[in-house]
Motif scaffolding. Sequence first.
Motif, PDB file in Angstrom:
ATOM      1  N   TRP A 870       0.855  -1.181   0.000  1.00  0.00           N
ATOM      2  CA  TRP A 870       0.000   0.000   0.000  1.00  0.00           C
ATOM      3  C   TRP A 870       0.899   1.242   0.000  1.00  0.00           C
ATOM      4  CZ3 TRP A 870      -0.631  -4.357   2.807  1.00  0.00           C
ATOM      5  CH2 TRP A 870      -1.882  -4.989   2.809  1.00  0.00           C
ATOM      6  N   TYR A 871       0.310   2.398  -0.240  1.00  0.00           N
ATOM      7  CA  TYR A 871       1.039   3.648  -0.036  1.00  0.00           C
ATOM      8  C   TYR A 871       0.056   4.717   0.431  1.00  0.00           C
ATOM      9  CZ  TYR A 871      -0.346   4.228  -4.985  1.00  0.00           C
ATOM     10  OH  TYR A 871      -1.036   4.274  -6.174  1.00  0.00           O
ATOM     11  N   ASN A 872       0.558   5.576   1.300  1.00  0.00           N
ATOM     12  CA  ASN A 872      -0.265   6.615   1.914  1.00  0.00           C
ATOM     13  C   ASN A 872      -0.299   7.828   0.997  1.00  0.00           C
ATOM     14  OD1 ASN A 872      -1.599   8.412   3.555  1.00  0.00           O
ATOM     15  ND2 ASN A 872      -0.385   7.980   5.387  1.00  0.00           N
ATOM     16  N   LEU A 873      -1.492   8.183   0.520  1.00  0.00           N
ATOM     17  CA  LEU A 873      -1.644   9.327  -0.369  1.00  0.00           C
ATOM     18  C   LEU A 873      -1.629  10.653   0.384  1.00  0.00           C
ATOM     19  CD1 LEU A 873      -4.458   7.922  -2.693  1.00  0.00           C
ATOM     20  CD2 LEU A 873      -2.010   8.046  -3.162  1.00  0.00           C
ATOM     21  N   GLY A 874      -1.757  10.604   1.702  1.00  0.00           N
ATOM     22  CA  GLY A 874      -1.816  11.814   2.494  1.00  0.00           C
ATOM     23  C   GLY A 874      -0.548  12.068   3.282  1.00  0.00           C
ATOM     24  N   ALA A 875      -0.498  13.257   3.887  1.00  0.00           N
ATOM     25  CA  ALA A 875       0.671  13.645   4.673  1.00  0.00           C
ATOM     26  C   ALA A 875       0.575  13.177   6.119  1.00  0.00           C
ATOM     27  CB  ALA A 875       0.831  15.160   4.633  1.00  0.00           C
ATOM     28  N   GLU A 876      -0.627  12.817   6.579  1.00  0.00           N
ATOM     29  CA  GLU A 876      -0.813  12.413   7.966  1.00  0.00           C
ATOM     30  C   GLU A 876      -0.735  10.891   8.104  1.00  0.00           C
ATOM     31  OE1 GLU A 876      -0.968  14.617  10.397  1.00  0.00           O
ATOM     32  OE2 GLU A 876      -0.751  16.150   8.828  1.00  0.00           O
ATOM     33  N   PRO A 877      -0.321  10.404   9.271  1.00  0.00           N
ATOM     34  CA  PRO A 877      -0.285   8.963   9.486  1.00  0.00           C
ATOM     35  C   PRO A 877      -1.672   8.344   9.360  1.00  0.00           C
ATOM     36  CG  PRO A 877       0.937  10.120  11.207  1.00  0.00           C
ATOM     37  CD  PRO A 877       0.190  11.152  10.432  1.00  0.00           C
ATOM     38  N   ALA A 878      -1.717   7.101   8.939  1.00  0.00           N
ATOM     39  CA  ALA A 878      -2.981   6.385   8.784  1.00  0.00           C
ATOM     40  C   ALA A 878      -2.792   4.957   9.250  1.00  0.00           C
ATOM     41  CB  ALA A 878      -3.442   6.409   7.328  1.00  0.00           C
ATOM     42  N   GLU A 879      -3.860   4.404   9.799  1.00  0.00           N
ATOM     43  CA  GLU A 879      -3.806   3.024  10.268  1.00  0.00           C
ATOM     44  C   GLU A 879      -4.059   2.059   9.111  1.00  0.00           C
ATOM     45  OE1 GLU A 879      -2.942   1.823  13.261  1.00  0.00           O
ATOM     46  OE2 GLU A 879      -2.477   3.903  13.789  1.00  0.00           O
ATOM     47  N   LEU A 880      -3.277   1.009   9.082  1.00  0.00           N
ATOM     48  CA  LEU A 880      -3.480  -0.088   8.141  1.00  0.00           C
ATOM     49  C   LEU A 880      -3.777  -1.342   8.947  1.00  0.00           C
ATOM     50  CD1 LEU A 880      -3.377  -1.492   5.373  1.00  0.00           C
ATOM     51  CD2 LEU A 880      -0.904  -1.742   5.687  1.00  0.00           C
ATOM     52  N   LYS A 881      -4.968  -1.878   8.769  1.00  0.00           N
ATOM     53  CA  LYS A 881      -5.382  -3.078   9.477  1.00  0.00           C
ATOM     54  C   LYS A 881      -5.749  -4.135   8.446  1.00  0.00           C
ATOM     55  CE  LYS A 881      -8.360  -4.741  13.204  1.00  0.00           C
ATOM     56  NZ  LYS A 881      -9.390  -4.371  14.210  1.00  0.00           N
ATOM     57  N   VAL A 882      -5.010  -5.220   8.436  1.00  0.00           N
ATOM     58  CA  VAL A 882      -5.150  -6.245   7.403  1.00  0.00           C
ATOM     59  C   VAL A 882      -5.655  -7.538   8.034  1.00  0.00           C
ATOM     60  CG1 VAL A 882      -3.976  -7.468   5.526  1.00  0.00           C
ATOM     61  CG2 VAL A 882      -3.181  -5.203   6.231  1.00  0.00           C
ATOM     62  N   GLN A 883      -6.580  -8.187   7.350  1.00  0.00           N
ATOM     63  CA  GLN A 883      -7.117  -9.466   7.813  1.00  0.00           C
ATOM     64  C   GLN A 883      -7.011 -10.506   6.698  1.00  0.00           C
ATOM     65  OE1 GLN A 883     -11.084  -8.058   9.076  1.00  0.00           O
ATOM     66  NE2 GLN A 883     -10.487  -8.561  11.166  1.00  0.00           N
ATOM     67  N   PRO A 884      -5.994 -11.354   6.747  1.00  0.00           N
ATOM     68  CA  PRO A 884      -5.908 -12.429   5.756  1.00  0.00           C
ATOM     69  C   PRO A 884      -6.907 -13.537   6.077  1.00  0.00           C
ATOM     70  CG  PRO A 884      -4.066 -12.550   7.286  1.00  0.00           C
ATOM     71  CD  PRO A 884      -4.836 -11.320   7.647  1.00  0.00           C
ATOM     72  N   SER A 885      -7.398 -14.212   5.062  1.00  0.00           N
ATOM     73  CA  SER A 885      -8.331 -15.324   5.274  1.00  0.00           C
ATOM     74  C   SER A 885      -7.626 -16.672   5.191  1.00  0.00           C
ATOM     75  CB  SER A 885      -9.451 -15.269   4.217  1.00  0.00           C
ATOM     76  OG  SER A 885      -8.916 -15.479   2.930  1.00  0.00           O
ATOM     77  N   PHE A 886      -6.306 -16.648   5.168  1.00  0.00           N
ATOM     78  CA  PHE A 886      -5.505 -17.870   5.091  1.00  0.00           C
ATOM     79  C   PHE A 886      -4.626 -17.947   6.338  1.00  0.00           C
ATOM     80  CE2 PHE A 886      -3.947 -14.341   2.567  1.00  0.00           C
ATOM     81  CZ  PHE A 886      -2.709 -14.081   3.128  1.00  0.00           C
ATOM     82  N   GLU A 887      -4.107 -19.129   6.595  1.00  0.00           N
ATOM     83  CA  GLU A 887      -3.301 -19.345   7.799  1.00  0.00           C
ATOM     84  C   GLU A 887      -1.910 -18.729   7.622  1.00  0.00           C
ATOM     85  OE1 GLU A 887      -4.435 -20.594  10.615  1.00  0.00           O
ATOM     86  OE2 GLU A 887      -6.404 -20.746   9.639  1.00  0.00           O
ATOM     87  N   VAL A 888      -1.506 -17.943   8.640  1.00  0.00           N
ATOM     88  CA  VAL A 888      -0.245 -17.217   8.566  1.00  0.00           C
ATOM     89  C   VAL A 888       0.628 -17.613   9.745  1.00  0.00           C
ATOM     90  CG1 VAL A 888       0.804 -14.932   8.651  1.00  0.00           C
ATOM     91  CG2 VAL A 888      -1.290 -15.282   7.347  1.00  0.00           C
ATOM     92  N   GLU A 889       1.878 -17.920   9.454  1.00  0.00           N
ATOM     93  CA  GLU A 889       2.845 -18.215  10.501  1.00  0.00           C
ATOM     94  C   GLU A 889       3.328 -16.927  11.164  1.00  0.00           C
ATOM     95  OE1 GLU A 889       5.163 -20.638  12.931  1.00  0.00           O
ATOM     96  OE2 GLU A 889       3.812 -21.353  11.351  1.00  0.00           O
ATOM     97  N   ALA A 890       3.625 -15.923  10.348  1.00  0.00           N
ATOM     98  CA  ALA A 890       4.097 -14.633  10.860  1.00  0.00           C
ATOM     99  C   ALA A 890       3.908 -13.576   9.781  1.00  0.00           C
ATOM    100  CB  ALA A 890       5.570 -14.722  11.262  1.00  0.00           C
ATOM    101  N   VAL A 891       3.788 -12.313  10.238  1.00  0.00           N
ATOM    102  CA  VAL A 891       3.665 -11.172   9.330  1.00  0.00           C
ATOM    103  C   VAL A 891       4.850 -10.245   9.588  1.00  0.00           C
ATOM    104  CG1 VAL A 891       2.230  -9.244   8.556  1.00  0.00           C
ATOM    105  CG2 VAL A 891       1.153 -11.341   9.404  1.00  0.00           C
ATOM    106  N   TYR A 892       5.465  -9.783   8.515  1.00  0.00           N
ATOM    107  CA  TYR A 892       6.636  -8.926   8.631  1.00  0.00           C
ATOM    108  C   TYR A 892       6.421  -7.621   7.875  1.00  0.00           C
ATOM    109  CZ  TYR A 892       9.112 -13.160  10.099  1.00  0.00           C
ATOM    110  OH  TYR A 892       9.502 -14.298  10.748  1.00  0.00           O
ATOM    111  N   GLU A 893       6.954  -6.543   8.433  1.00  0.00           N
ATOM    112  CA  GLU A 893       7.119  -5.350   7.608  1.00  0.00           C
ATOM    113  C   GLU A 893       8.240  -5.655   6.629  1.00  0.00           C
ATOM    114  OE1 GLU A 893       8.096  -0.560   7.885  1.00  0.00           O
ATOM    115  OE2 GLU A 893       7.936  -1.751   9.727  1.00  0.00           O
ATOM    116  N   SER A 894       8.047  -5.238   5.379  1.00  0.00           N
ATOM    117  CA  SER A 894       9.008  -5.545   4.335  1.00  0.00           C
ATOM    118  C   SER A 894       9.475  -4.257   3.669  1.00  0.00           C
ATOM    119  CB  SER A 894       8.367  -6.510   3.324  1.00  0.00           C
ATOM    120  OG  SER A 894       9.285  -6.883   2.319  1.00  0.00           O
ATOM    121  N   ASP A 895      10.125  -4.394   2.529  1.00  0.00           N
ATOM    122  CA  ASP A 895      10.603  -3.246   1.766  1.00  0.00           C
ATOM    123  C   ASP A 895      10.346  -3.503   0.291  1.00  0.00           C
ATOM    124  OD1 ASP A 895      12.607  -5.027   0.904  1.00  0.00           O
ATOM    125  OD2 ASP A 895      14.030  -4.326   2.409  1.00  0.00           O
TER     126      ASP A 895
END
Length: 925
Positions: A870-895
Amino acid sequence: MTNKKTAHIISHTHWDREWYMPYEYHHLLLIELMDKLLDTLDQDPEYRYFHLDGQTIIREDYLQVRPEQRERLDHYIREGRIHFGPWYVLQDEFLTSGEANLRNLLIGQMDAKPFGIISKTGYFPDSFGNMGQAPQILQQAGITNAIFGRGVKPTGFNNTVSEMDTYESPYSEMIWRSPDGSEVLGVLFANWYCNGMEVPADPEAAKAYWDKNLADAEKFASTSHLLFMNGCDHQPIQTDLSQAIQTASGLYPDVEFVHSNFDQYLKALEDNLPANLVTIEGELRSQHTDGWGTLVNTASSRVYLKQMNQAGQTLLEKVAEPLAAFAELAGLQAYPHHLLTYAWKTLMQNHPHDSICGCSVDEVHREMVTRFAKSSQMAEAIAAQSVAALAEAIDVVGVEAWGPESVPFTVFNTSGWSRSGTVTVELITAKKYFPEGPTPQSLARELGQAPLGALQVMDEEGKVYSAKLEDLGVHFGYELPKDRFRQPYMARKVRVTFPATDVAALGYRTYALVANAPDAAEAGLDTVQVQGNTMENAKLSVTVADNGTVTVTDKVSGAVYVGLNAYENTGDIGNEYVYRQPEGSDALTTEGLQAEISLIEQSPSRVVIETVLQWEVPASADETFLEEKREMVPFTERRAKRSAQMVPLVLTTRYTLEAGSGMLQVRTSFNNHAKDQRLRALFPTGLAADHHYADSIFEVARRSNKPAAEWVNPSNAQHQQVFVSVADGVNGLAIANKGLNEYEVLLDGKNTIAVTLLRSSSELGDWGVFETPEAQCLGAQTVEYAIIPYTGDGAVSGAYAQAYQYQIPWTVVQTQGPAARIAAVNGRQHAGGVTLPVSGQWLSWNSDASPLAFSTLKFAEETGDLVARWYNLGAEPAELKVQPSFEVEAVYESDVLERRVSKLGTDEQQAEGHKIITQVYQLEK
């Protein structure tokens, strides 16, 4: 500065794969250059380094012809004498999508990784302007510098200015900052990337050469480390450079002449930088110049290339990749990394700046058309296989409302937002394989005589949707099973057009064509009504005027926009790089014409009104133009006018309004007979604002309507990706597009948005006389764009999401009917036993009223993680809340290189202003 200076001489060649000659002509010269380079590295240990122009495709191109040189070439890359990467090609940043820019960097890094050495030079030597988010992208890739040739005007010590402005620097070195705050050290080729080419070995010639070139470099340098680029466009390597460096060292004892590389030069810079470097921010588009050298009009040169590129990019990043990810997540088939990389590489071979910009000779662009087709065909094939596997696994047996003879089909939404819209699909209601009849002709007759019955579109809840049904008759088809020979058949087909509603983001919804369901309840959706030349749904009212323009009323806010989509035609005596209107000539418009208006399509889900404008425009420039081109008269000095001869320009425009949509779609077709011209669509916003917003690379850039004081070019055309918008803080008007990358906001008191639909030119321009008759773009043309009024913030209101979705095609596929499905289940023939629900979603996020834009869903090749961005179109911080429907071992911030950076403890992450956010999901095995 210290008295002791260091002259860093970096050997390179700037290698345009194709430009003023076709690709294979350049290719031949590349083979000769690389052969000579390898020989020189073998024979001269003092010839220490060579910079391979920042693009890994050069290795591919060379080894395609000289595979026997692989070991020899790769040895010097591993040894660090040939500097390799970080890009796959040197792209035009503004005419390729955000994801295409990232794939270019990612694939370049993948190509370089096996050698253990990856260039960490952010190399943009000849980009026609630089994207504002480049520092953030580079920093995420572990690159802390950017080397570029355009976008900033340095002033130099001998040409200082009284007031420093954010787009000017007294030095060739500066800090470059992205909107999110990421910074890199920026180095401008203030004396271009050829200021150290052809260094003389003769002492007398060397004295004259270095007296001038040292002084020129010192004028802009902030330290005693001076950069000299030993090479230029397609420049053969200098085999006597070692001798030339010895000569220079003897002549100038106070200067240390070093055969250097960018790593050494940048390290020396960083250790000696002064404290007063200027920080430049955001996009580098040469706005503080006279405006003639920005090359922005390459955005409208050969518009057909831009249209094919937009379609190809979108097909890969917004259709094929997410569908392949869905199939992998469902356990149906492996993600085809190798095929997608091939498709991306084929597409990116059209992304170098002289290619996608449409500023090469005709032979180059003919070959590009074939590459676009090859990449798209591969992407289509990947998408088709993925969606076929998904459709086979969807369990339609349990939908009681449909019955055993229903024809189910699934609508996939590969965009990042919930989506509604009118879709069209061709469905097979009955088919017979060739072995089932004596001849294909008899099968066709049998199928054609069978009655279709009363058919309706129904969802899984048994609600009926108003649909347009067209009997297409009997057609030939075939299947290609994975375990046996091809299976030809004859099939009865029906074309269905209906309103798909609330299809989940990154998900799907299944409907069915059902016979004889008279008592089913209507879905109760919005509809489109039409009365005379006015069409209206719950959100918009659109009236077509006698001259073919439209008045659009935003029923939510009450804002009215009058006179939208008049057409403007002007002459062009420039070239593929630069538009120049003949002096003293006025723009022609369609505002005074009378249009033929007709109703083309009317249904509850969609209304289409067509206008036809009979227009005449000048046939070309006059005879003076031919003379001026032959004599190489600079385009700013040309005096040619438009021809008195007129030719017809018939504009057929279709305005489409769909049920529930806040967007008016426009499709304009014409047969172009005119040369040396520009055609634009005009949208007077009537909104008071001194700036506007343009979709760019991972940002919606805020740009001033009025150019800087230095600007003298009468045109202020600029780049866009998906849309441009003007807003006054209450209301806004956005114009979305499909492959129309040039626009201008006119200083006409109305803040009119002018979108370029076609530009016809006849020469390459630049350094020679190169005729390009095919750049006139004669013949049939079709362009597509959309009008989107909105209130409040364009991102939060959902207007920008509509624009992004406008470019993404729906994916619709027929599933197996219940009878066939039961047989397949009993025979265990479907997808290894995997079963999917009738409707579903793989990944959801808090998209409602969010300033975040969704960018991609794919798999990372190295880790096997699922990647979402994703990318933030605005100048202010925004919350990103993601809900996968598949089984996840771990979630990482990436680049941007899809690496695991830090583990996320919750499903929420804060997206700082203008931040590019990538998450990767380690799946449970």
